[in-house]
Write a protein that holds these residues in place. Sequence first.
Motif, short mmCIF file in Angstrom:
data_model
loop_
_atom_site.label_atom_id
_atom_site.label_comp_id
_atom_site.label_asym_id
_atom_site.label_seq_id
_atom_site.Cartn_x
_atom_site.Cartn_y
_atom_site.Cartn_z
N VAL A 97 78.14 17.53 -39.96
CA VAL A 97 79.38 16.87 -40.38
C VAL A 97 79.39 15.51 -39.71
O VAL A 97 79.21 15.41 -38.49
CB VAL A 97 80.63 17.69 -39.99
N TYR A 98 79.59 14.48 -40.50
CA TYR A 98 79.59 13.11 -39.99
C TYR A 98 81.03 12.61 -39.86
O TYR A 98 81.82 12.72 -40.81
CB TYR A 98 78.79 12.20 -40.92
N TYR A 99 81.32 12.07 -38.69
CA TYR A 99 82.66 11.59 -38.38
C TYR A 99 82.66 10.09 -38.14
O TYR A 99 81.79 9.57 -37.44
CB TYR A 99 83.21 12.27 -37.13
N CYS A 100 83.66 9.43 -38.70
CA CYS A 100 83.90 8.03 -38.40
C CYS A 100 84.89 7.94 -37.25
O CYS A 100 85.84 8.74 -37.18
CB CYS A 100 84.47 7.35 -39.65
N ALA A 101 84.67 6.98 -36.35
CA ALA A 101 85.56 6.79 -35.22
C ALA A 101 85.79 5.30 -35.01
O ALA A 101 84.95 4.48 -35.41
CB ALA A 101 84.96 7.40 -33.95
N ALA A 102 86.91 4.96 -34.39
CA ALA A 102 87.22 3.55 -34.15
C ALA A 102 87.86 3.37 -32.79
O ALA A 102 88.54 4.28 -32.29
CB ALA A 102 88.14 3.01 -35.24
N SER A 103 87.64 2.20 -32.22
CA SER A 103 88.23 1.86 -30.94
C SER A 103 89.13 0.65 -31.10
O SER A 103 88.65 -0.42 -31.47
CB SER A 103 87.15 1.56 -29.90
N SER A 104 90.40 0.82 -30.80
CA SER A 104 91.35 -0.30 -30.90
C SER A 104 91.09 -1.33 -29.81
O SER A 104 91.54 -2.47 -29.92
CB SER A 104 92.78 0.22 -30.80
N GLN A 105 90.36 -0.94 -28.76
CA GLN A 105 90.03 -1.86 -27.67
C GLN A 105 88.72 -2.59 -27.94
O GLN A 105 88.31 -3.42 -27.13
CB GLN A 105 89.91 -1.08 -26.36
N GLY A 106 88.06 -2.26 -29.04
CA GLY A 106 86.83 -2.95 -29.37
C GLY A 106 85.60 -2.44 -28.62
O GLY A 106 84.56 -3.08 -28.64
N TYR A 107 85.71 -1.25 -27.97
CA TYR A 107 84.57 -0.72 -27.24
C TYR A 107 83.47 -0.30 -28.19
O TYR A 107 83.72 0.16 -29.30
CB TYR A 107 84.98 0.49 -26.41
N THR A 147 95.28 -3.47 -40.19
CA THR A 147 93.98 -4.09 -40.31
C THR A 147 92.97 -3.49 -39.33
O THR A 147 93.29 -3.21 -38.18
CB THR A 147 94.06 -5.62 -40.11
N PHE A 148 91.80 -3.32 -39.84
CA PHE A 148 90.70 -2.65 -39.13
C PHE A 148 89.77 -3.68 -38.50
O PHE A 148 88.86 -3.35 -37.76
CB PHE A 148 89.97 -1.83 -40.19
N GLU A 149 90.02 -4.96 -38.82
CA GLU A 149 89.03 -5.99 -38.57
C GLU A 149 88.64 -6.10 -37.11
O GLU A 149 87.47 -6.30 -36.80
CB GLU A 149 89.56 -7.33 -39.08
N ASN A 150 89.57 -5.95 -36.19
CA ASN A 150 89.29 -6.16 -34.78
C ASN A 150 88.89 -4.90 -34.03
O ASN A 150 88.70 -4.93 -32.82
CB ASN A 150 90.50 -6.80 -34.10
N TYR A 151 88.78 -3.80 -34.76
CA TYR A 151 88.34 -2.55 -34.15
C TYR A 151 86.81 -2.50 -34.16
O TYR A 151 86.17 -2.96 -35.09
CB TYR A 151 88.84 -1.34 -34.95
N SER A 152 86.24 -1.88 -33.13
CA SER A 152 84.86 -1.47 -33.26
C SER A 152 84.86 -0.11 -33.96
O SER A 152 85.89 0.59 -33.98
CB SER A 152 84.19 -1.34 -31.90
N ALA A 153 83.74 0.26 -34.55
CA ALA A 153 83.66 1.52 -35.28
C ALA A 153 82.33 2.19 -35.01
O ALA A 153 81.35 1.52 -34.67
CB ALA A 153 83.84 1.28 -36.78
N ALA A 154 82.33 3.48 -35.17
CA ALA A 154 81.11 4.25 -34.91
C ALA A 154 81.04 5.45 -35.83
O ALA A 154 82.05 5.86 -36.41
CB ALA A 154 81.08 4.71 -33.46
N TRP A 155 79.86 5.98 -35.94
CA TRP A 155 79.62 7.25 -36.62
C TRP A 155 79.06 8.23 -35.61
O TRP A 155 78.15 7.89 -34.83
CB TRP A 155 78.65 7.08 -37.78
N PHE A 156 79.60 9.43 -35.64
CA PHE A 156 79.09 10.55 -34.86
C PHE A 156 78.77 11.68 -35.84
O PHE A 156 79.20 11.65 -36.99
CB PHE A 156 80.16 11.05 -33.86
#
Length: 123
Positions: free
Chosen positions: A92-102, A28-37
């Motif tokens: 090029v656009y990248y998706c990123a995620a933080s398991s710590q919610g940063y 589950t991705f729900e508790n991750y924060s996510a970003a685009w670079f």
Amino acid sequence: QVQLVESGGGLVQTGGSLRLSCAASGRTFENYSAAWFRQAPGKEREFVAAIRWSGGSYYADSVKGRFTISRDNAKNTRYLQMNNLKPEDTAVYYCAASSQGYISERRTQYDVWGQGTQVTVSS
């Protein structure tokens, strides 16, 4: 561990729109924060936008008012709606995620990355 796959890139004219998707699998991705670079040829990878697990968002000044980051937890997907695109958005656009919610502009705060999707804006 979460795996990320981006889609939705392509070629668009100046002033056009695209919506990028970042689909997560593995857990589950729900508790991750996510970003685009994004990374343009010959340039450093730069922050575009981020969203907290709670829904709060943050944008780079260069895209504020034109791009919108959003989430659909039911689909385990994050989105980047890009409007009024400019040639300087080509990258090029990248998706990123933080398991710590940063939520951060720094790449090192994110521990999961997708493979990237190309966005090209013609003038």
